[in-house]
Design an enzyme around this catalytic site. Structure first.
Site, PDB file in Angstrom:
ATOM      1  N   HIS A 159       0.819  -1.223   0.000  1.00  0.00           N
ATOM      2  CA  HIS A 159       0.000   0.000   0.000  1.00  0.00           C
ATOM      3  C   HIS A 159       0.850   1.270   0.000  1.00  0.00           C
ATOM      4  O   HIS A 159       0.373   2.352   0.338  1.00  0.00           O
ATOM      5  CB  HIS A 159      -0.950  -0.003   1.207  1.00  0.00           C
ATOM      6  CG  HIS A 159      -1.962  -1.110   1.139  1.00  0.00           C
ATOM      7  ND1 HIS A 159      -2.694  -1.510   2.231  1.00  0.00           N
ATOM      8  CD2 HIS A 159      -2.353  -1.909   0.128  1.00  0.00           C
ATOM      9  CE1 HIS A 159      -3.503  -2.501   1.876  1.00  0.00           C
ATOM     10  NE2 HIS A 159      -3.317  -2.766   0.620  1.00  0.00           N
TER      11      HIS A 159
ATOM     12  N   CYS B 105       8.541  20.442 -11.345  1.00  0.00           N
ATOM     13  CA  CYS B 105       7.579  21.222 -12.138  1.00  0.00           C
ATOM     14  C   CYS B 105       6.636  22.073 -11.294  1.00  0.00           C
ATOM     15  O   CYS B 105       5.798  22.793 -11.848  1.00  0.00           O
ATOM     16  CB  CYS B 105       6.756  20.263 -13.005  1.00  0.00           C
ATOM     17  SG  CYS B 105       5.573  19.296 -12.060  1.00  0.00           S
TER      18      CYS B 105
END
Ligand code: APR
Length: 250
Positions: free
Chosen positions: A100, A137
């Site tokens: 997970h 970014c």
């Protein structure tokens, strides 16, 4: 070995569905889904920041340490965990499959973009910026965990399935065994002929299907299990190394 939140409970990390369980205070849908993140990334990250601080203030417990001991005692030992807290690694476990994900990593969410889904370590604690942004970014980062409705990382899932269908024995520790596909792994092992033992403070939906359920706290039961298994292993090795002196008197 398959583990769940119950293994970290004695380290002070709340489980999800227990008395003090996270899902009792918050609705999973409100925090652990892509939709929740899209709606309010600040809320979702504040919650992960809270959990990261809680985990960093915690220490691996006797169950984590016993599991790391078992790994050192057995070649080919694999630890499949649903836990995202990183406590197994801090306890010294190495052969870990994180089904997970891990709350100490993050992924860029901008699509299309060269760094879309690129995973980065996010160890700053507490986070100085919420929500944290991609260093490449400037887009939103998301925790590198599996949210409800999302597929598991394919490599981790395939690895866990190979391990479950080829192991001789599986210990299932501290999981409610209700979240799939992780909850099906003990049955995959059982059907493949493995001896499957569950350790939990309560019975679970797989208790009737496994070979044995050891009721108790993982921090109490696992050190005992590890020392007995490693001791038996040692005796078996000594017996096979020196069959003559270990054989019954004529
Ligand atoms: N020792 C052993 N077992 C324990 C202990 C303890 N000290 N404390 C609690 N348990 C058991 C509970 O009885 C329960 O069966 O651990 C289990 C914890 O169950 P959950 O809270 O449902 O956690 P888990 O099974 O890991 O959840 C699976 O659900 O919310 C998602 O992605 C999340 O990985 C998580 C997944």
């Amino acid at each position: 070995m398959l583990t769940g939140a119950g293994v970290s409970q004695e380290s002070g990390v709340p489980t999800f569905r227990g008395e003090e369980g996270l899902w009792r205070q918050y609705r999973a849908e409100e925090l652990a889904t892509w939709q929740a993140f899209e709606t309010d990334p600040r809320l979702v990250w504040s919650w992960y920041d809270y959990r990261r601080q809680l985990v960093s203030d915690s220490e691996p417990n006797a169950a984590h340490l016993a599991i790391a001991d078992l790994e050192r005692g057995f070649d080919g030992f694999t630890l499949i965990t649903q836990n995202t807290d990183g406590l197994h690694e801090r306890a010294g476990s190495e052969a870990i499959v994180e089904l997970h994900g891990n709350i100490w990593r993050a992924r860029c969410t901008r699509e299309p973009c060269a760094c879309y889904q690129t995973v980065c370590e996010l160890t700053e604690n507490p986070l100085s910026e919420i929500p944290p942004l991609c260093a490449e970014c400037g887009a939103l980062l998301r925790p590198d965990v599996v949210w409800y409705g999302e597929p598991l990382p394919m490599d981790a899932y395939e690895r866990s399935h190979v391990v479950a269908s080829s192991c001789e024995a599986m210990l299932v520790v501290g999981t409610s065994a209700v979240v799939h596909p992780a909850a099906s792994l003990p049955l995959v092992a059982k059907h493949a002929g493995a001896f499957v033992v569950e350790v939990n403070t309560a019975y679970t939906p797989i208790s009737a299907l496994v070979d044995a359920t050891l009721l108790g706290r993982a921090g109490d039961v696992m050190p005992e299990v590890a020392s007995r298994v490693l001791e038996a292993r040692g005796e078996a090795e000594r017996a096979s190394a020196d069959p003559v002196s270990n054989s019954a008197p004529a």
